[in-house]
Enzyme design. Structure first.
Site, PDB file in Angstrom:
ATOM      1  N   HIS A 187       0.817  -1.308  -0.003  1.00  0.00           N
ATOM      2  CA  HIS A 187       0.050  -0.097  -0.012  1.00  0.00           C
ATOM      3  C   HIS A 187       0.930   1.051  -0.235  1.00  0.00           C
ATOM      4  O   HIS A 187       1.551   1.382   0.849  1.00  0.00           O
ATOM      5  CB  HIS A 187      -0.890  -0.053   1.245  1.00  0.00           C
ATOM      6  CG  HIS A 187      -1.966  -1.000   1.255  1.00  0.00           C
ATOM      7  ND1 HIS A 187      -2.644  -1.379   2.266  1.00  0.00           N
ATOM      8  CD2 HIS A 187      -2.742  -1.503   0.217  1.00  0.00           C
ATOM      9  CE1 HIS A 187      -3.532  -2.510   1.816  1.00  0.00           C
ATOM     10  NE2 HIS A 187      -3.663  -2.162   0.581  1.00  0.00           N
ATOM     11  N   TYR A 200       3.216  -0.205   5.352  1.00  0.00           N
ATOM     12  CA  TYR A 200       3.713  -1.384   5.746  1.00  0.00           C
ATOM     13  C   TYR A 200       2.791  -2.619   5.582  1.00  0.00           C
ATOM     14  O   TYR A 200       2.500  -3.341   6.774  1.00  0.00           O
ATOM     15  CB  TYR A 200       3.925  -1.214   7.364  1.00  0.00           C
ATOM     16  CG  TYR A 200       4.277   0.247   7.861  1.00  0.00           C
ATOM     17  CD1 TYR A 200       5.528   0.709   7.412  1.00  0.00           C
ATOM     18  CD2 TYR A 200       3.408   0.887   8.575  1.00  0.00           C
ATOM     19  CE1 TYR A 200       6.112   1.862   7.629  1.00  0.00           C
ATOM     20  CE2 TYR A 200       3.965   2.417   8.930  1.00  0.00           C
ATOM     21  CZ  TYR A 200       5.175   2.905   8.290  1.00  0.00           C
ATOM     22  OH  TYR A 200       5.753   4.159   8.737  1.00  0.00           O
ATOM     23  N   HIS A 201       2.521  -2.823   4.486  1.00  0.00           N
ATOM     24  CA  HIS A 201       1.450  -3.880   4.225  1.00  0.00           C
ATOM     25  C   HIS A 201       2.246  -4.892   2.943  1.00  0.00           C
ATOM     26  O   HIS A 201       1.158  -4.939   1.998  1.00  0.00           O
ATOM     27  CB  HIS A 201      -0.031  -3.462   3.840  1.00  0.00           C
ATOM     28  CG  HIS A 201      -0.590  -2.858   5.016  1.00  0.00           C
ATOM     29  ND1 HIS A 201      -1.456  -1.776   4.923  1.00  0.00           N
ATOM     30  CD2 HIS A 201      -0.143  -2.783   6.419  1.00  0.00           C
ATOM     31  CE1 HIS A 201      -1.899  -1.339   5.969  1.00  0.00           C
ATOM     32  NE2 HIS A 201      -1.131  -1.646   6.938  1.00  0.00           N
ATOM     33  N   PRO A 202       3.433  -5.211   2.866  1.00  0.00           N
ATOM     34  CA  PRO A 202       3.910  -5.973   1.957  1.00  0.00           C
ATOM     35  C   PRO A 202       3.086  -7.331   1.746  1.00  0.00           C
ATOM     36  O   PRO A 202       3.439  -8.190   2.737  1.00  0.00           O
ATOM     37  CB  PRO A 202       5.435  -6.031   2.053  1.00  0.00           C
ATOM     38  CG  PRO A 202       5.463  -5.965   3.457  1.00  0.00           C
ATOM     39  CD  PRO A 202       4.469  -5.002   3.932  1.00  0.00           C
TER      40      PRO A 202
END
Length: 527
Positions: free
Chosen positions: A291, A464-466
């Site tokens: 994101h 922080y959403h890999p």
């Protein structure tokens, strides 16, 4: 020799290890590269502000230079402790949109529709509001309403209503759209990570063997069957063996890295680093999604916001005493107290941006010290079209992976973020903020799309959403099948965010815990 080896104690691994050891006859070894999760900075929610910008319980990865971000390197903090990133995140309990999971099923993954995964969300959950059609009670993951309420958070909601934004009390209920207060993975004002919920109560189980400071370096293979893990601890190399299965749960960066170090992945990438190709699997490390996020920030003279000042220091001291006595107040704050999901185009089927309203003037992942007070708001693109990849920097298992999110490579992502920034600015321009609004941290001409795009490319980065680098499916680039087994390899599964074929529209901690719950069921069913 164990029955199962789980690599990584994050939101997926903690769940799998805990659930499998509910059977006292099942022996599980859980390997975690980081240390124990004992620090007060982990358990006091606001401690995330100290952890995020530093290599403290944090891998603190960097990306390769990003052309879409004017050649800047992005920052990728990931948890390096028991609980993984659930021990250093903002604790927001968000599942995503039901349609996200129906998309997974439509991509050739039966058993992963929203109807299929909802029972696992409910099983995991102990929602303090009580059980209903969408929520569960009695699960290991405690979900609570905020015990902190900085006044500026209510100002944000007042402003949102003044500009006719929809509101929502439960983003995980029948409708996702709207703004409101986030629920958090906390209990009694303390962080409730995956480790706290699933591991800590069960560490005395004789069949659960948790090893910290142990970094996996290779999957041991006998032909096309995974039989164990080589790991490095205190500078020494050792091995553990699995009679039944090895389960990878290192996340979107570590899981593909370990596969490639073990000779499983794109042949050209492995040969480039002198690694023997044991099993060619071209999708390993591909399909990276994250994101992309931009922050609108303002300075303020009000101590109803958080900041660095003499008065702010006194407030912090008072907050520490309040938290120690009652576990309430600013120390229990996730910092992002309000926010939600909005459509930048009313014709859209589901929200395409998410807001995280922050009670202080955040900049550059808190790596820049900002004197004074203020407030800020993240705005992120929920379903980016850009795709990146993870590769090896070298064959050294202790070297960080090469991370390329390929941010803003697709114009549609840029356009969505521009619209999202304008919506955020509209909220900040509302009369409710008049008494609090100082100067913008980074002035931007909001009448010029070109100026907004320039600002985005100058300052945007991850929220922080890999996910997605070992995606689930049956197509040529799929790495695991719908039962999370690695294609072409026996005795090897993956149970973390890397299996998501597409990133969900929201924060990824709760969905990864759901993946762990479903994985544990499938592993137990296989015997």
């Amino acid at each position: 020799m164990y029955d199962y080896i789980v690599v990584g104690s994050g939101s997926g691994g903690s769940v799998v290890a805990s659930r499998l050891t509910e059977d006292p006859k099942t022996q599980v070894c859980l390997l975690e590269a980081g240390g124990p999760d004992k620090s007060i900075l982990i358990h006091a929610p606001i401690g995330v502000a100290a952890i995020l910008p530093r290599k403290m319980y944090n891998w603190a990865f960097e990306t390769v230079p990003q052309p879409g971000l004017k050649g800047r390197k992005g920052y990728q903090p990931r948890g390096k402790t028991l609980g993984g990133s659930s021990s250093i995140n903002a604790m927001l309990y968000v599942r995503g949109h039901p349609g996200d999971y129906d998309d997974w099923a439509a991509l050739g993954n039966p058993g992963w529709s929203y109807r299929d995964v909802l029972p696992y969300f409910k099983r995991a959950e102990n929602n303090e509001r009580g059980a209903d059609d969408y929520h569960g009670t009695g699960g290991p993951l405690n979900v609570a309403d905020l015990r902190a309420n900085m006044p500026i958070s209510d100002v944000f909601m007042d402003a949102a209503m003044q500009v006719q934004m929809p509101t929502n009390r439960d983003f995980n209920g029948p409708v996702q759209e709207g703004l409101g207060a986030y629920q958090v993975t906390q209990k009694n004002g303390e962080r409730w990570s995956a480790a706290k919920g699933y591991l800590t109560p069960n560490l005395k189980r004789p069949n659960l063997h948790v090893m910290t400071g142990a970094q996996a370096s290779k999957i041991l293979m006998e032909g096309r069957k995974a039989t164990g893990i080589t790991y490095v601890k205190d500078g020494k190399t050792a091995e553990v063996r699995a009679a039944k299965e090895v389960i990878l749960a290192g996340g979107a960066f570590a899981s593909p890295q370990l596969l490639m170090l073990s000779g499983i992945g794109p042949a050209m990438e492995l040969k480039k680093h002198g690694i023997e190709v044991l099993h060619e699997l071209p999708g390993v490390g591909q399909n990276l999604q994250d994101h992309i996020d931009y922050i609108v920030a303002y300075k303020s003279n009000s101590r109803e916001t958080m900041g660095i000042s003499l008065g702010g220091g006194l407030d912090l001291i008072a907050g520490i005493f309040e938290w120690r006595k009652r576990r309430t107040g600013m120390i229990s704050s996730p910092i992002a107290e309000r926010g939600g999901f909005l459509k930048t185009d009313p014709s859209l089927e589901r929200p395409d941006i998410q807001l995280h309203f922050v009670i202080g003037p955040l900049d550059d992942h808190a790596r820049k010290t900002l004197l004074g007070h203020g407030y800020s708001c993240h705005v992120c693109v929920l379903r980016p079209k850009s795709r990146g990849h993870v590769e090896l920097n070298s064959a050294d298992p202790l070297a960080p992976p090469l991370i390329d999110p390929n941010f803003l490579a697709e114009q549609e992502d840029v356009d969505t973020l521009v619209r999202g920034v304008k919506i955020t600015q509209k909220i900040f321009d509302a009369p409710a903020f008049d008494a609090y609004r100082g100067k913008p941290l980074y002035p931007v001409d909001m009448a010029s799309d070109a100026a907004i795009i320039d600002a985005i490319r100058s300052r945007a980065d991850t929220v922080y959403h890999p996910v997605g680098t070992c995606k689930m499916g049956t197509d040529p680039l799929a790495v695991v099948d719908p039962s999370l087994k690695v294609h072409g390899i026996e005795g090897l599964r993956i149970a973390d965010a890397s299996i998501m074929p597409t990133v969900i529209g929201g924060n990824t901690n709760a969905p990864t815990i759901m993946i762990g719950e479903k994985a544990a069921d499938m592993i137990r069913a296989a015997g």
